[in-house]
Design a protein around this motif. Structure first.
Motif, short mmCIF file in Angstrom:
data_model
loop_
_atom_site.label_atom_id
_atom_site.label_comp_id
_atom_site.label_asym_id
_atom_site.label_seq_id
_atom_site.Cartn_x
_atom_site.Cartn_y
_atom_site.Cartn_z
N THR A 167 -17.89 30.12 -10.56
CA THR A 167 -18.74 28.96 -10.83
C THR A 167 -20.03 29.37 -11.50
O THR A 167 -20.44 30.55 -11.44
CB THR A 167 -19.05 28.20 -9.53
OG1 THR A 167 -19.54 29.12 -8.55
CG2 THR A 167 -17.81 27.50 -8.99
N PHE A 168 -20.68 28.39 -12.12
CA PHE A 168 -21.94 28.58 -12.81
C PHE A 168 -23.02 27.70 -12.16
O PHE A 168 -22.71 26.64 -11.61
CB PHE A 168 -21.82 28.17 -14.28
CG PHE A 168 -20.92 29.06 -15.10
CD1 PHE A 168 -19.55 28.81 -15.17
CD2 PHE A 168 -21.43 30.14 -15.81
CE1 PHE A 168 -18.72 29.61 -15.93
CE2 PHE A 168 -20.60 30.94 -16.57
CZ PHE A 168 -19.24 30.69 -16.63
N GLY A 169 -24.25 28.15 -12.30
CA GLY A 169 -25.36 27.27 -11.96
C GLY A 169 -25.48 26.18 -13.02
O GLY A 169 -24.85 26.24 -14.07
N GLN A 170 -26.33 25.19 -12.73
CA GLN A 170 -26.44 24.03 -13.62
C GLN A 170 -27.25 24.34 -14.88
O GLN A 170 -27.26 23.53 -15.81
CB GLN A 170 -27.05 22.84 -12.86
CG GLN A 170 -28.56 22.86 -12.73
CD GLN A 170 -29.07 23.71 -11.59
OE1 GLN A 170 -28.35 24.53 -11.01
NE2 GLN A 170 -30.34 23.51 -11.24
N GLY A 171 -27.91 25.48 -14.89
CA GLY A 171 -28.69 25.87 -16.06
C GLY A 171 -30.18 25.62 -15.90
O GLY A 171 -30.60 24.69 -15.19
N THR A 172 -30.97 26.46 -16.54
CA THR A 172 -32.43 26.32 -16.59
C THR A 172 -32.84 26.37 -18.05
O THR A 172 -32.58 27.37 -18.74
CB THR A 172 -33.14 27.44 -15.82
OG1 THR A 172 -32.84 27.34 -14.43
CG2 THR A 172 -34.64 27.38 -16.03
N LYS A 173 -33.43 25.29 -18.53
CA LYS A 173 -33.85 25.22 -19.93
C LYS A 173 -35.29 25.68 -20.07
O LYS A 173 -36.19 25.15 -19.39
CB LYS A 173 -33.69 23.80 -20.48
CG LYS A 173 -33.98 23.69 -21.96
CD LYS A 173 -33.66 22.30 -22.48
CE LYS A 173 -33.89 22.21 -23.98
NZ LYS A 173 -33.55 20.88 -24.52
N LEU A 174 -35.52 26.67 -20.91
CA LEU A 174 -36.86 27.18 -21.18
C LEU A 174 -37.33 26.65 -22.53
O LEU A 174 -36.66 26.85 -23.55
CB LEU A 174 -36.88 28.70 -21.21
CG LEU A 174 -36.84 29.47 -19.91
CD1 LEU A 174 -37.07 30.94 -20.20
CD2 LEU A 174 -37.89 28.95 -18.94
N GLU A 175 -38.47 26.00 -22.51
CA GLU A 175 -39.10 25.52 -23.74
C GLU A 175 -40.34 26.38 -23.98
O GLU A 175 -41.11 26.66 -23.04
CB GLU A 175 -39.49 24.06 -23.59
CG GLU A 175 -40.30 23.50 -24.75
CD GLU A 175 -40.89 22.14 -24.43
OE1 GLU A 175 -40.26 21.13 -24.77
OE2 GLU A 175 -42.00 22.10 -23.84
N ILE A 176 -40.52 26.79 -25.20
CA ILE A 176 -41.69 27.59 -25.55
C ILE A 176 -42.76 26.68 -26.13
O ILE A 176 -42.51 25.95 -27.10
CB ILE A 176 -41.34 28.70 -26.56
CG1 ILE A 176 -40.11 29.48 -26.09
CG2 ILE A 176 -42.55 29.62 -26.77
CD1 ILE A 176 -40.26 30.18 -24.77
N LYS A 177 -43.95 26.70 -25.52
CA LYS A 177 -45.02 25.84 -26.00
C LYS A 177 -45.56 26.29 -27.34
O LYS A 177 -45.60 27.49 -27.62
CB LYS A 177 -46.16 25.81 -24.97
CG LYS A 177 -45.79 25.14 -23.67
CD LYS A 177 -46.96 25.23 -22.69
CE LYS A 177 -46.58 24.62 -21.35
NZ LYS A 177 -47.66 24.80 -20.35
#
Lengths: 119, 107
Positions: free
Chosen positions: B97-107
């Motif tokens: 299984t996988f985690g749901q994901g973490t989205k990183l946005e660069i300011k």
């Protein structure tokens, strides 16, 4: 260089069938388990199926059991996914991924092929 | 089925910042936890295997730690090219299984 190239995706009606292929190169295909992993539009990753080097063991996520069949042809360095009785929720990009053993990491991924199930 | 829960779901960060993403498993998985980076319109790329083992070709600013149920991916001195979604994956038991994901946005 390891390369995995998927093909066979497209638009299919609910209840229809589709066969995906993955052409492998740059490594000894017959030495690796192989997997299919999918990603619905805008969603996360979901493992679909695994197959052992010689095809003697296959495992599936519950949601596709009885509908999808994973297979391989080591002479052609190719992996396949036969998808029957397709549902709208099967809509996703399908990735072919290399894994040394089923309990290891996915170390190489293809670029994916999009399957859309819609009437 | 082992459920992996990542936090945060989304993070907006500035270049050179240190970033920590966590992944918690619903039961102990030893060190059978791997991390992937997925940039927009690209396939996932392996970053870290077995919780803390580095991958050839991956920048040294990426590191992992943890065992059992709690794991961490750390990105030191974030760069603009690190804008992506990060996923953890457990291979301790089927179904993997996988985690749901973490989205990183660069300011």
């Amino acid at each position: 260089e390891v390369q995995l190239v998927e093909s066979g995706g497209g638009l299919v009606q609910p209840g229809g069938s589709l066969r995906l292929s993955c052409a492998a190169s740059g490594f000894t295909f017959s030495s690796y388990w192989m997997s299919w992993v999918r990603q619905a539009p805008g969603k996360g990753l979901e493992w679909v199926a695994n197959i052992k080097q010689d095809g003697s063991e296959k495992y599936y996520v519950d949601s596709v059991k009885g509908r999808f069949t994973i297979s391989r042809d080591n002479a052609k360095n190719s992996l396949y996914l036969q998808m029957n009785s397709l549902r709208a929720e099967d809509t996703a990009v399908y990735y072919c991924a290399r894994v040394l053993l089923w309990f290891r990491e996915f170390d190489y991924w293809g670029q994916g092929t999009l399957v859309t199930v819609s009437s | 089925e082992i459920v992996l829960t990542q936090s945060p779901d989304f993070q907006s960060v500035t270049p050179k910042e240190k970033v920590t993403i966590t992944c918690r498993a619903s039961q102990s998985i030893g060190s059978s936890l791997h991390w992937y980076q997925q940039k927009p319109d690209q396939s996932p790329k392996l970053l870290i295997k077995y919780a803390s083992q580095s991958i050839s070709g991956v920048p040294s600013r990426f590191s992992g730690s943890g065992s059992g149920t709690d794991f961490t991916l750390t990105i030191n001195s974030l760069e603009a090219e690190d804008a992506a979604t990060y996923y953890c994956h457990q291979s301790s038991s089927l179904p993997v299984t996988f985690g749901q994901g973490t989205k990183l946005e660069i300011k």
